[in-house]
Design an enzyme around this catalytic site. Structure first.
Site, PDB file in Angstrom:
ATOM      1  N   TYR A   1      44.886  39.902  41.424  1.00 32.72           N
ATOM      2  CA  TYR A   1      45.498  38.609  41.104  1.00 32.72           C
ATOM      3  C   TYR A   1      44.513  37.674  40.403  1.00 32.72           C
ATOM      4  O   TYR A   1      44.807  37.123  39.330  1.00 32.72           O
ATOM      5  CB  TYR A   1      46.016  37.979  42.391  1.00 32.72           C
ATOM      6  CG  TYR A   1      46.605  36.596  42.224  1.00 32.72           C
ATOM      7  CD1 TYR A   1      47.794  36.406  41.529  1.00 32.72           C
ATOM      8  CD2 TYR A   1      45.980  35.482  42.779  1.00 32.72           C
ATOM      9  CE1 TYR A   1      48.346  35.148  41.374  1.00 32.72           C
ATOM     10  CE2 TYR A   1      46.524  34.216  42.634  1.00 32.72           C
ATOM     11  CZ  TYR A   1      47.707  34.053  41.928  1.00 32.72           C
ATOM     12  OH  TYR A   1      48.242  32.796  41.782  1.00 32.72           O
TER      13      TYR A   1
ATOM     14  N   SER B   1      44.901  29.553  39.453  1.00 33.30           N
ATOM     15  CA  SER B   1      44.669  29.611  40.895  1.00 33.30           C
ATOM     16  C   SER B   1      43.278  29.114  41.244  1.00 33.30           C
ATOM     17  O   SER B   1      42.314  29.314  40.480  1.00 33.30           O
ATOM     18  CB  SER B   1      44.843  31.044  41.394  1.00 33.30           C
ATOM     19  OG  SER B   1      44.362  31.196  42.710  1.00 33.30           O
TER      20      SER B   1
END
Length: 668
Positions: free
Chosen positions: A530, A517
């Site tokens: 996350y 990410s």
């Protein structure tokens, strides 16, 4: 009541069959060539009904080649005969158009008469109007108009045959340019506006979206989604006392070509076109771009000369001559007949993104056409986690398109089987292995199965993941959020790779792609669970890369920007944010498999990483500002969402959109 449908395996036909199954009673007999029976069987499974009955025949044969014994058995029992089988292709030659459109219609009339059918429903086309200038209403047919192509001529001739030769009471339906389903985007081939999509994709990938493109007024177009056409056909066919009439299945408000293209530009994230001042009133008709384009490109000699050039961007030269309609199609009769049914043409701008997404994920052949990609992936077994939707699903389609063998891994077996069937329908090969990747024992069993059953494990794509958007303040009593996220995003991915490493070492090759990410580089607030899990996988891969490089095993970490996938759908804040599509994300995954770089980053992600290194305090203050601008979601707060009819604008929406657009791709 029973039905007979030709062209049921075609695009409009299969949607019409679904409408009949959903809303009518009785068997639906469908014409099918012997060689197409497997395809019909696959469609029958999709329709989910045992009322679809195949009838073997051929459009090119008298009476459609149907067995006379079958005709004798069903004579008098078919109330509605739908004739849709034809060729809908501006680039087809004279002979093909003649056989399919003219001869096929005459043969359909023979069968309909032999069956004693009560009503014949002939699906014609607005092409019968040719280049008629002005308003063409539903009572008009042969107005002396010029028919500029074999397609126009044969559609006109086939409708004439129905009108003059049919012994069965008839109704005619004239669709405009038919595009994909407005809700799903489903489309089965490149046609109409889809020819221009590769060019729009090139513009998107080479120019910023804010760059204005110069366009010209080339007239108006008319497109309708297939679901509208199928629903209208079903409804109009069952109205009493309408035989001998024609119905225009068109958009009653035709859209300028440039406006339609801009709707798709917006959907793609490509630059938009602005028209120059050359519209009606400023130039004589013969000097307007629409007239010049039609006149010049309509010449067969010019088309032959242009085709090698235009085909490079996926646009046959013949198509350029038919980008707009000189005709305005009056559909008042159809509108009155559909009144109260709820059937209407939706606004193109409302479903353009849906059409674009389907094309990008299912019809764009650029991956398979790239020889570099094909050479790298042909015959390779690619294990893809999270393959049932989003990035994983599109990656699997692209791998198969390039000649690779996707190995599909996710929890839901049914969705994986559907994806496998789609890949096989397109001539590819895929394997399905359901697995809960948060269950370490299940991963061990999966690895044993893969190593045993596959000839090789060439690439592993760690795509499956869990995202949680919740501030630390709201997470203090929810430590399980961190455990669950780490379990899937980190431990599950590591366990899978470690289980497959012995096979990779033995074959002295292998590549692992981690879909990480941009948050790892930018550290946005509310994503502590996350981002930490993705950072852990990045760090693990970086460490073991030095240990495994001598074994021919390599890693790529993709710091993916915000992607429009089902994973972000619950965060309604993202609906207006600039995102990349799953197909764009899948292109990055394919590049990771082919080029095998250590990292794939965005410019903004790199800028974020540099900012954290050179000016950490300032960077944290900017992120703190964003923390206060963007609220926690209602789900994170544990509060119910606002009522569906609550139209109040969200607080600070202007500031949110400004930050989202400036820092495009960052998770907020």
């Amino acid at each position: 009541m029973s039905y007979f449908v030709t062209g049921a395996t075609g695009f409009i036909g299969r949607h019409l069959v679904q409408e009949l199954l959903d809303h009518r009673e009785g068997d639906v007999h469908v014409l099918c060539r012997e060689a197409s029976l497997p395809r019909l069987a696959a469609l029958a499974r999709r329709w989910g009904s045992d009322r679809v009955v195949p009838v073997v025949g051929d459009l090119a044969e008298p009476g459609l080649g149907v067995d006379p014994a079958w005709v004798a058995e069903h004579a008098g029992g078919i109330e509605h005969f739908f004739h849709l089988a034809a060729i809908y292709d501006m680039t087809a030659d004279d002979a093909t158009n003649e056989t399919m459109n003219v001869d096929g219609t005459r043969h359909a009339l023979e069968l309909a008469e032999a069956l004693g059918t009560a009503h014949l429903h002939h699906v014609s086309s607005v092409a019968v109007a040719g280049d008629f200038r002005g308003r063409f209403d539903e009572t008009m047919f042969d107005e002396g108009q010029h028919l500029p192509s074999p397609y126009h001529r044969t559609k006109h001739e086939s409708e004439r045959i129905v009108r003059e030769e049919s012994a069965v009471p008839w109704r005619v339906y004239r669709p405009a340019i038919v595009v994909g389903h407005s809700a799903t985007g489903e489309m089965d081939k490149v046609d109409g506006p889809y020819y221009f999509f590769p060019l729009l994709k090139t513009l998107r990938d080479t120019l910023p979206a804010w760059v204005p493109m110069v366009g010209v007024d080339v007239g108006a177009t008319n497109v309708v989604p297939v679901d509208y056409v199928a629903s209208a056909l079903d409804h109009l066919a069952h109205l009493p006392d309408r035989d001998g009439e024609a119905f225009h299945l068109v958009d009653p408000e035709p859209m300028p070509v440039v406006q339609a293209i801009n709707a798709f530009c917006a959907a793609a994230g490509a630059p938009r076109f602005v028209t120059s001042l050359d519209g009606p009133g400023l130039l004589p008709r013969v000097l307007r771009p629409a007239a010049l384009l039609s006149g010049v490109v309509g010449n067969p000699v010019v088309q032959k000369a242009l085709d090698p050039l235009t085909s490079r961007v996926g646009i046959p030269a013949e198509v350029l001559a038919h980008t707009s309609f000189p005709t305005v199609f009056d559909a008042r009769r159809t509108e009155r007949a559909l009144a109260g049914s709820g059937i209407a043409v939706p606004d193109l701008e409302g479903y353009a993104r849906t059409l674009w997404s389907w094309w990008e994920e299912h019809l764009d052949t650029s991956t398979g056409d790239d020889q570099r990609i094909r050479s790298a992936l042909r015959g390779k077994h690619v294990v893809i986690t999270g393959a049932s939707s989003g990035i994983g699903q599109v990656t699997a389609l692209k791998v198969a398109q390039a000649g690779g063998v996707p190995v599909l891994v996710a929890r839901g077996k049914d969705k994986l089987e559907d994806l496998k069937a789609l890949i096989e329908l397109r001539g590819g090969t895929a394997h399905v292995h359901p697995c809960d990747l948060s269950d370490l024992d299940a991963i061990d069993a999966l690895c044993t199965t893969l190593v045993t059953e596959l000839p090789s494990v060439d690439v592993v794509v760690n795509n499956a993941g869990r995202s949680i958007r919740r501030s630390l303040k709201l997470s203090e009593g929810r430590f399980h959020d961190f455990e669950r996220t780490m379990q899937l995003n980190y431990f599950g991915a590591v366990r899978l790779v470690m289980g497959l490493l012995p096979a990779m070492r033995q074959q002295k090759s292998g590549h692992v792609v981690n879909v990480s990410s941009i948050g790892v580089q930018t550290n946005p607030p509310r994503f502590s669970a996350y981002v930490a899990s993705k950072s852990a996988l990045d760090s693990w891969s970086n460490v073991v890369s030095s240990e495994l490089v001598g074994d021919g095993i390599s890693f790529t970490n993709i710091h993916m920007p915000l992607v429009r996938t089902p994973m972000i759908a619950p965060t309604k804040l993202y609906d207006k944010f600039p995102t990349i599509s799953p197909a764009q994300a899948a292109d990055l995954v394919v590049e990771a498999m082919v080029g095998r770089p250590h990292e794939i980053n965005t410019l903004l992600g790199n800028a974020g990483a540099v900012a954290h290194t050179l000016a950490p305090r300032l960077t944290f203050r900017i992120l703190n500002l964003a923390y206060h601008v963007f609220p926690d979601s209602t789900a994170a707060q544990g509060t119910p969402p606002p009522p569906a009819d609550d139209t109040r604008p969200p607080a600070r929406e202007t500031e949110q959109l400004m930050l989202a657009r400036v820092l495009k791709g960052v998770h907020w």
